[in-house]
Design a protein around this motif. Structure first.
Motif, short mmCIF file in Angstrom:
data_model
loop_
_atom_site.label_atom_id
_atom_site.label_comp_id
_atom_site.label_asym_id
_atom_site.label_seq_id
_atom_site.Cartn_x
_atom_site.Cartn_y
_atom_site.Cartn_z
N LEU A 71 11.57 -8.05 1.68
CA LEU A 71 12.84 -7.39 0.20
C LEU A 71 11.09 -8.71 -0.66
N GLY A 72 11.28 -7.65 -2.16
CA GLY A 72 10.63 -7.78 -2.70
C GLY A 72 10.62 -9.16 -3.94
N MET A 73 9.91 -9.38 -5.42
CA MET A 73 10.37 -10.38 -6.09
C MET A 73 11.76 -10.75 -6.39
N LYS A 74 12.31 -12.09 -6.29
CA LYS A 74 13.93 -12.71 -5.91
C LYS A 74 14.23 -11.80 -7.59
N ALA A 98 16.78 -5.92 3.19
CA ALA A 98 15.38 -5.47 3.82
C ALA A 98 15.69 -4.21 5.13
N THR A 99 14.50 -3.76 5.34
CA THR A 99 14.62 -2.25 6.56
C THR A 99 13.47 -2.66 7.59
N GLU A 100 13.76 -1.71 8.38
CA GLU A 100 12.31 -1.40 9.51
C GLU A 100 11.23 -1.13 8.58
N ASP A 149 0.83 -1.61 -0.61
CA ASP A 149 -0.33 -0.31 0.05
C ASP A 149 0.95 0.98 -0.11
N VAL A 150 0.02 2.14 -1.09
CA VAL A 150 1.04 3.69 -0.49
C VAL A 150 0.78 4.20 -0.12
N SER A 151 2.47 5.02 1.10
CA SER A 151 2.26 5.66 2.83
C SER A 151 2.32 6.89 2.41
N ASN A 152 1.38 7.42 3.21
CA ASN A 152 1.65 9.19 3.58
C ASN A 152 2.24 9.78 4.57
N LYS A 153 3.90 8.69 4.73
CA LYS A 153 4.88 8.49 5.12
C LYS A 153 5.85 8.85 4.74
N ASP A 154 7.06 9.52 4.41
CA ASP A 154 8.49 9.13 4.07
C ASP A 154 9.00 7.69 4.40
N ARG A 155 9.10 6.79 3.65
CA ARG A 155 10.05 5.56 4.47
C ARG A 155 11.54 5.32 3.73
N THR A 156 12.55 4.83 4.16
CA THR A 156 13.31 4.40 3.37
C THR A 156 13.73 2.93 3.65
N TYR A 157 14.59 2.75 2.32
CA TYR A 157 14.70 1.37 1.74
C TYR A 157 17.13 1.92 2.03
N ARG A 158 17.76 0.59 1.97
CA ARG A 158 19.39 0.55 1.17
C ARG A 158 19.31 -0.76 0.86
#
Length: 258
Positions: free
Chosen positions: A163-166, A157-159, A87-96
């Protein structure tokens, strides 16, 4: 008759329970964290007869080339598309992202500028971009021995994201400073052998020639006037290969006597 009725009733309850379980699993599919990945395919519509079908093309790389850039352009930004399942988030998120040392040939600070391994996926978006500044100075210009430098990235992966599709958990960024032969060149006999300077001259006649995927004037022999103009230009204006010093003609390279 009574036993048949009981079996039918039991079957009905089993079906209802199974449907309920399926509904629950679908509803809960993304109640956990969203799943982050690099974009690794695109979909196009193709007409086959009277039907329109979707065609999916897979890829695992982005290429940044300075081959068409003016000499004064010394850096450019590669944009790698990142997406997620959920789902789309209404706040910024972090990935690494992590640089894979076993598959990377590009050098930080030499071929690209340092960038943070932790990136922001902006609120309200389904796709975002990882921007990497590529440096031109030390990318080889050789036409005879072309070199691509590669930066391989792995998603972590982060908080905020699992992780998504291989196939979307890694990607390659290729960097070069030469003009790769367009896909249509060999199908145009009038152009003879490929040389990047010949292609640049065509582009100077008409910017539509910059299309890498298909010849822009391949109907009604529309490119003929450009091919003849290229031949005349190379006869009239001495044009040389930067590495060998050979003069470029429409159909040959001629070594120059010292």
């Amino acid at each position: 008759m009574k036993s048949i009725y009981i079996l039918t009733l039991l079957s009905f309850f089993v079906i209802v329970i199974n449907l309920s379980s399926c509904d629950q699993s679908i509803d809960n599919l993304y109640t956990e964290k969203s799943r982050i990945q690099f974009k690794y395919f695109k979909e196009d519509t193709v007409t086959q007869g009277q039907a329109t079908v979707y065609r999916r093309t897979y890829f695992d790389r982005t290429t940044l080339s300075f081959g068409m850039s003016d000499d004064e352009v010394q850096e450019d930004t590669a944009k790698i598309v990142v997406e997620f399942l959920g789902d789309v988030s209404n706040k910024d998120r972090t990935y690494r992202v992590r640089i894979n040392p076993d598959s990377t040939t590009a050098k930080e600070g030499v071929h690209y500028k340092p960038f943070s391994s932790t990136q922001t996926f902006r609120a309200g978006r389904r796709k975002d971009t990882l921007s990497i500044v590529v440096l031109r100075k030390d990318l080889g210009t050789s036409f005879i021995n072309p070199v691509d430098y590669r930066l391989t990235l792995d998603m972590e992966a982060t908080e905020d994201f699992n992780l998504g599709m291989k196939d979307g958990l890694y990607t390659h960024l290729y960097m070069n400073n030469y003009l790769v032969k367009p896909k249509w060149w060999d199908g145009v006999g009038s152009l003879m052998f490929y040389h990047p300077k010949k292609w640049k001259i065509l582009i100077s006649f008409n910017e539509k020639w910059a299309n890498k995927e298909k010849e822009p004037f391949n109907f009604n022999n529309g490119g003929r006037e450009y091919f003849e103009a290229l031949r005349n230009y190379l006869e009239r204006e001495p044009t040389f290969d930067d590495e060998t010093g050979a003069r470029i003609y429409i159909d040959r390279l001629v070594e120059q006597n010292n």
